[in-house]
Design an enzyme around this catalytic site. Structure first.
Site, short mmCIF file in Angstrom:
data_model
loop_
_atom_site.label_atom_id
_atom_site.label_comp_id
_atom_site.label_asym_id
_atom_site.label_seq_id
_atom_site.Cartn_x
_atom_site.Cartn_y
_atom_site.Cartn_z
N VAL A 206 0.82 -1.22 0.00
CA VAL A 206 0.00 0.00 0.00
C VAL A 206 0.85 1.26 0.00
O VAL A 206 0.30 2.37 -0.10
CB VAL A 206 -0.97 0.04 1.21
CG1 VAL A 206 -1.94 -1.11 1.16
CG2 VAL A 206 -0.22 0.10 2.52
N LYS A 207 2.16 1.14 0.11
CA LYS A 207 3.02 2.32 0.15
C LYS A 207 3.24 2.89 -1.25
O LYS A 207 2.80 2.34 -2.25
CB LYS A 207 4.35 1.97 0.82
CG LYS A 207 4.23 1.49 2.27
CD LYS A 207 3.58 2.53 3.15
CE LYS A 207 3.77 2.25 4.64
NZ LYS A 207 3.23 0.98 5.11
N THR A 208 3.97 3.99 -1.33
CA THR A 208 4.15 4.72 -2.58
C THR A 208 4.85 3.87 -3.64
O THR A 208 4.49 3.90 -4.82
CB THR A 208 4.92 6.02 -2.33
OG1 THR A 208 4.24 6.76 -1.32
CG2 THR A 208 5.02 6.85 -3.60
#
Length: 402
Positions: A206-208
């Site tokens: 879910v991170k960048t």
């Protein structure tokens, strides 16, 4: 849909992909994987090295080039990055460290792993980042570490935090799990080491950017860099110049207790590929945030935590909702959004409210700003793969709640 929302949708369609023909449920965050990412992983799979190979070092060099840090050590996940960063400092057990109560558990857990007592400094209610004033109030004589958290991607007030920490002879580790690509208000990219001994990143899906699972520690300290590498791989030393004895080329020594926190070459190859696209993805995230802010501005029962600052690479889109004004509690509101195919999440439960912390590290003074924030917060979908239709769906579903 209101006239302003229709105007926004027409403008947005110029820069965003067309809506999917079939509506799919939207999670609050999601990875974006392209053909180039798949090709990078396949290349690594076909190479002689699946782990401890050249892809790992290439990813570390790319992270250093992007952030401006001298050294980078990639590891198996963000929690491992925090753990190794704290362990590498060698702080004596029984001392204390301070972090934010509004963070994922790993920020505080890393201190517990190292035998430190975690303390919690209340947040600034506008930014949800650690308040320097609250930090000064909670620090003790035995406090040796501060871990500020860059919540949702917005950098904490590092100049003030670093000045206070240095005056108390404390180390600083930036928890930038949300903030790769963000810049400080006075210039410089998060991860450069401008205000801290180390900075950690997370590469969860879910991170960048993602490596599946993964993390990194950035530092400008050569001694810390060498210790981090050693701790990542069982505490084993192979450099002949640093061995206590050297009977032959096969020989190695475990000189301290370390861990197996290595990242594979397949994951590192994915990370390098993803990093090449980060600025484009951050720009897309910024456009989504700006569109949400325009659509929700003026709603008396909702306040966005996220601003329109282009220097911030937002990982989350968080709003504060006055549930009493719309006649719904949070569970009912989340259920109603889910019925419309809109996923949401709460970031975060104050760390000290979890049973483990209540039992083992009871907080003498609560953090009122953090607790008020927790009662109101909700994260809405934000990821670069969202289409114009996806964003419009979120806006429509939120606006019709009242």
């Amino acid at each position: 849909m209101s006239r302003s929302s229709r105007i926004w949708c027409r403008a947005w369609s110029v820069t965003m992909p067309k809506a999917r023909s079939r509506q799919q449920p939207l999670s609050y965050g999601r990875q974006t994987i392209g053909a180039d990412d798949v090709a990078a992983v396949v290349r690594a799979l076909k190479s002689p090295f699946l782990t401890q190979g050249p892809e790992v070092e290439a990813f570390e060099r790319a992270l250093c080039a992007y952030t401006g840090a001298k050294y980078g050590v990639v590891v198996s996940n963000g929690t491992a990055a925090l753990h190794l960063a704290v362990a590498a400092l060698g702080i004596k057990e029984g001392r204390s460290g301070v972090t934010s109560p509004i963070t994922f558990l790993a920020s505080a857990n890393a201190m517990v792993y190292a035998g430190l007592q975690p303390l919690f400094a209340d947040i600034d209610p506008l930014t949800v980042n650690m308040s320097p004033k609250a930090l000064a109030a909670v620090m003790r004589q035995d406090t040796k570490l501060v871990i500020p958290v860059h919540f949702a991607g917005r950098p904490a007030p590092m100049k003030e935090i670093a000045r206070l920490a240095r005056s108390r002879k404390c180390y600083v580790i930036e928890d930038a799990a949300h903030a790769i690509g963000s810049c400080y208000p006075d210039g410089g990219r998060v991860g450069s080491g401008k205000y801290s001994d180390m900075t950690i990143f997370s590469f969860h899906p879910v991170k960048t950017i993602t490596t599946g699972e993964g993390g990194a520690i950035m530092t400008n300290d050569a001694v810390l860099y060498e210790r981090l590498k050693r701790l990542r791989a069982h505490g084993v030393m192979r450099d002949p110049a640093q061995l206590e004895q050297n009977p032959g080329p096969w020989y190695y020594e475990m000189q301290e207790l370390g861990f197996n926190y290595r990242l594979t070459d397949m994951q590192a190859a994915l990370g390098t590929s993803q990093l090449k696209k980060i600025d484009r993805w951050l720009a897309r995230r910024a456009r989504i945030v700006a569109a949400y802010n325009r659509a929700f501005r003026g709603l008396p029962w909702l306040t966005s935590v996220c601003g329109d600052d282009k220097a911030v690479g937002y990982h989350l889109y968080v709003v504060r909702i006055r549930f009493d004004q719309i006649g719904l509690d949070r569970a009912a509101l989340m259920a109603r959004l889910a019925k419309d195919g809109i996923g949401s999440q709460v970031h975060y439960i104050p760390v000290y409210q979890h049973p483990f912390y209540r039992k083992n590290f009871p907080v003498g003074a609560p953090c009122p700003a953090a607790e008020e924030y927790y009662e109101q917060c909700l994260s809405l979908p934000l990821f670069p793969g969202m289409s114009a239709g996806d964003v419009a769906r979120v806006i429509k579903a939120v606006r019709k709640l009242c």
